[in-house]
Enzyme design. Structure first.
Site, PDB file in Angstrom:
ATOM      1  N   SER A  24      26.646 -19.387 -27.111  1.00 51.59           N
ATOM      2  CA  SER A  24      27.830 -20.201 -26.822  1.00 51.59           C
ATOM      3  C   SER A  24      29.037 -19.686 -27.583  1.00 51.59           C
ATOM      4  O   SER A  24      30.125 -20.248 -27.499  1.00 51.59           O
ATOM      5  CB  SER A  24      27.564 -21.666 -27.182  1.00 51.59           C
TER       6      SER A  24
ATOM      7  N   SER B 292      58.749 -20.088  -1.043  1.00 47.09           N
ATOM      8  CA  SER B 292      57.699 -19.620  -0.150  1.00 47.09           C
ATOM      9  C   SER B 292      57.833 -18.120   0.025  1.00 47.09           C
ATOM     10  O   SER B 292      58.930 -17.580  -0.015  1.00 47.09           O
ATOM     11  CB  SER B 292      57.855 -20.313   1.210  1.00 47.09           C
TER      12      SER B 292
ATOM     13  N   ASN C  52      59.220 -25.722  -2.889  1.00 48.59           N
ATOM     14  CA  ASN C  52      58.005 -26.543  -2.868  1.00 48.59           C
ATOM     15  C   ASN C  52      57.738 -27.216  -4.219  1.00 48.59           C
ATOM     16  O   ASN C  52      57.930 -26.597  -5.259  1.00 48.59           O
ATOM     17  CB  ASN C  52      56.794 -25.680  -2.504  1.00 48.59           C
TER      18      ASN C  52
ATOM     19  N   ASN D 284      22.055 -29.002 -35.680  1.00 45.15           N
ATOM     20  CA  ASN D 284      22.175 -30.194 -34.833  1.00 45.15           C
ATOM     21  C   ASN D 284      23.210 -31.181 -35.373  1.00 45.15           C
ATOM     22  O   ASN D 284      24.016 -31.726 -34.616  1.00 45.15           O
ATOM     23  CB  ASN D 284      20.813 -30.873 -34.681  1.00 45.15           C
TER      24      ASN D 284
ATOM     25  N   LYS E  64      62.464 -22.589   1.703  1.00 42.97           N
ATOM     26  CA  LYS E  64      61.552 -23.547   1.070  1.00 42.97           C
ATOM     27  C   LYS E  64      61.731 -23.682  -0.430  1.00 42.97           C
ATOM     28  O   LYS E  64      61.974 -22.717  -1.136  1.00 42.97           O
ATOM     29  CB  LYS E  64      60.100 -23.119   1.337  1.00 42.97           C
TER      30      LYS E  64
ATOM     31  N   GLN F  37      24.506 -28.083 -25.420  1.00 47.29           N
ATOM     32  CA  GLN F  37      25.478 -27.004 -25.602  1.00 47.29           C
ATOM     33  C   GLN F  37      26.455 -26.948 -24.423  1.00 47.29           C
ATOM     34  O   GLN F  37      27.557 -26.415 -24.551  1.00 47.29           O
ATOM     35  CB  GLN F  37      24.724 -25.666 -25.730  1.00 47.29           C
TER      36      GLN F  37
ATOM     37  N   THR G  73      53.838 -51.716   0.046  1.00 47.04           N
ATOM     38  CA  THR G  73      52.387 -51.947  -0.007  1.00 47.04           C
ATOM     39  C   THR G  73      51.848 -51.315   1.277  1.00 47.04           C
ATOM     40  O   THR G  73      52.553 -51.313   2.299  1.00 47.04           O
ATOM     41  CB  THR G  73      51.999 -53.444  -0.047  1.00 47.04           C
ATOM     42  N   HIS G  74      50.665 -50.788   1.246  1.00 46.98           N
ATOM     43  CA  HIS G  74      50.084 -50.065   2.393  1.00 46.98           C
ATOM     44  C   HIS G  74      51.011 -48.955   2.870  1.00 46.98           C
ATOM     45  O   HIS G  74      51.016 -48.600   4.045  1.00 46.98           O
ATOM     46  CB  HIS G  74      49.799 -50.999   3.572  1.00 46.98           C
TER      47      HIS G  74
ATOM     48  N   GLU H  72      52.238 -31.020  -7.223  1.00 44.52           N
ATOM     49  CA  GLU H  72      50.973 -30.854  -6.499  1.00 44.52           C
ATOM     50  C   GLU H  72      49.850 -30.411  -7.434  1.00 44.52           C
ATOM     51  O   GLU H  72      48.720 -30.876  -7.339  1.00 44.52           O
ATOM     52  CB  GLU H  72      51.152 -29.830  -5.377  1.00 44.52           C
TER      53      GLU H  72
ATOM     54  N   LYS I  65      30.586 -28.342 -24.144  1.00 42.92           N
ATOM     55  CA  LYS I  65      31.827 -27.839 -24.736  1.00 42.92           C
ATOM     56  C   LYS I  65      32.871 -27.318 -23.760  1.00 42.92           C
ATOM     57  O   LYS I  65      34.046 -27.657 -23.872  1.00 42.92           O
ATOM     58  CB  LYS I  65      31.508 -26.752 -25.764  1.00 42.92           C
TER      59      LYS I  65
ATOM     60  N   TYR J 289      17.754 -33.748 -30.252  1.00 41.40           N
ATOM     61  CA  TYR J 289      18.615 -32.680 -29.733  1.00 41.40           C
ATOM     62  C   TYR J 289      17.905 -31.860 -28.672  1.00 41.40           C
ATOM     63  O   TYR J 289      16.714 -31.587 -28.752  1.00 41.40           O
ATOM     64  CB  TYR J 289      19.066 -31.750 -30.879  1.00 41.40           C
TER      65      TYR J 289
END
Ligand code: ARG
Length: 460
Positions: free
Chosen positions: A23, A277, A285, A110, A283, A322, A155-156, A290, A325, A317
């Site tokens: 690791s 773009s 963006n 451990n 464009k 391991q 709403t909605h 996003e 992480k 353990y």
């Protein structure tokens, strides 16, 4: 070089196995926590008469050298080191010989990895909290600027009622406030020292766990050695809080995406947070917004990954742990950056009031206000609701607004209706009237902002 545990082994590892087992290439990130833990451990060992003062001094000095060499990039880790704990101990033994070999007395990897990760999570929680506090201060400032500026409340995803922009932003302030509380709460449970639990059952050597707790700045020691080396729930709590927090980030990012669209044009995200773009020259963006939305996937994924790793593992353990992480590190990095990017993006965003106003006359945003006005004139709410519903239908049929209706038209809709029974239909009037606690009236938003400022000040 032989492994530190090679005593009972007759064969070395095949290289693919060694690689699979190691690791070091990701847990090297824990080097400072590991050294901090070792310094506290050896200090305690010397105070207890388990190592001599001189041995302790030499070990601490060499650990300091190793730390600064790692920081300067002077130490190259090797797959053969296995993990950061073995790597540092190995270097120490190389340099100090028998003295170095005393450090691991009354300790196992451990409890060592458990104390390292607890120290790490504690430090990172503090950093996440700093970024969250920055986010809150940015939201408060923006909310204050727009506390009485009116926009459509949905709403909605349908026009519902007018609200102020400040009010909308303060909704996110509350979400991030709870995130802060969640991280602070998880900090409390992380703040226990597992060092001295050893492999799983404690030790016959007369250590003082309370002393290492004190040296490492833990609130207290863990109660049960087996639990201390077996659980990773403090990491799971951190990741859960992170998942909820990035979900909030993602929702706000999504609002930035659609507010920024041609259809809405409520905002124009600062150029510095957008990209162009490769084919369409016109464009711009909203890539950062996003990406903030998209980053949620990995943070949730890391949580589910570790929940799955832990599920069904017997005490105590297991090497499965391991696998805790990489996901943790990724969550830390992703969350801290996402918080900063979103906060900076909000800071740089202004609302286009002209475009926002254009949307306010669509969708009968004041319908509830009319119904509530009828109620204040002693009409039962269900009937008021029905009457306004008919008004909406009539207006839709004749492409009119409430304010276009004449006395005669009102009468044809419901004989109880007349112009005197209509309230102030303006959006300002509607918003101003919503003074109930937590409502959108500017005066109430101002109160929420002041409360927010006071609360934020209690944190620093
Ligand atoms: N690299 C290991 C981990 O991250 C350290 C603990 C190893 N303990 C052991 N008994 N093999 O979990």
């Amino acid at each position: 070089m032989a492994n530190l545990w090679s005593g009972r082994f007759e064969k070395g590892m095949e290289s693919i196995v060694e690689e699979f087992n190691a690791s070091i290439f990701f847990d090297k990130r824990l080097y400072d926590c590991d050294i901090e833990g070792s310094i506290a451990h050896v200090t305690m060992l010397s105070e207890q008469g388990i190592v001599t003062f001189d041995e302790k001094e030499r070990i601490i000095q060499e650990l300091g050298n190793i730390k600064s060499q790692i920081e300067k990039g002077e130490i190259e880790f090797d797959v053969h080191d296995e993990d950061i704990h073995m790597a540092i101990e190995g270097i120490l033994i190389n340099r100090l010989g028998d003295t170095g070999k005393r450090l691991h007395t009354a300790r196992s990897r451990n409890d060592q990895v458990a104390v390292d990760t607890r120290l790490y999570v504690k430090k990172e929680i503090i950093e996440v909290l700093e970024n969250l506090k920055f986010m809150e201060s940015v939201l408060l400032e923006k909310a204050d600027k727009y506390f009485d500026k009116i926009m459509v409340g949905f709403t909605h995803m349908q026009h519902a009622q007018p609200v102020t922009i400040g009010f909308h932003l303060m909704a996110y302030f509350q979400m991030f406030k709870r995130d802060i509380e969640r991280f602070m709460d998880s900090y409390e449970r992380t703040d226990y020292n597992p060092l001295g639990s050893c492999a799983l059952a404690g030790t016959t050597i007369p250590i003082n766990r309370h002393r290492t707790s004190e040296l490492l700045g833990f609130k207290n020691v863990t109660e049960n050695a087996m639990d201390s080396v077996s659980d990773r729930d403090y990491i799971l709590e951190f990741m859960s809080a992170a998942s909820i927090c990035i979900m909030h980030i993602s929702r706000m990012a999504e609002e930035f995406v659609y507010w920024n669209s041609q259809e809405f044009s409520y905002i124009s995200i600062d150029d510095s947070f957008c990209t162009g773009s490769s084919i369409m020259p016109q464009k711009k963006n909203p890539d950062m917004a996003e990406l903030l939305r998209g980053k949620t996937g990995r943070v949730y994924g890391n949580l589910v990954q570790l929940l799955t790793v832990m599920k069904g593992t017997p005490l105590a353990y297991n090497k499965d742990f391991q696998e805790d992480k990489e996901g943790l590190f990724d969550t830390v990095d992703t969350l801290k950056k996402s918080l900063l990017i979103l906060a900076k993006m909000i800071e740089k965003t202004e609302f286009n009031m002209e475009n926002i106003h254009k949307h306010l006359n669509k969708g009968f945003l004041n319908a509830t206000d009319v119904a509530e006005y009828f109620v204040k004139n002693n009409i039962p709410f269900r009937e008021a609701h029905e009457m306004v519903g008919k008004m909406v239908k009539y207006c839709e049929n004749y492409s009119k607004d409430f304010s276009d209706l004449s006395d005669e038209e009102l009468k044809t809709i419901d004989e109880r209706l007349n112009l005197n029974l209509l309230p102030d239909l303006s959006m300002e009037g509607c918003v101003r009237g919503r003074v109930s606690y937590g409502g959108t009236a500017p005066i109430e938003v101002q109160r929420q902002i002041n409360e927010g400022i006071n609360w934020l000040n209690t944190l620093v």
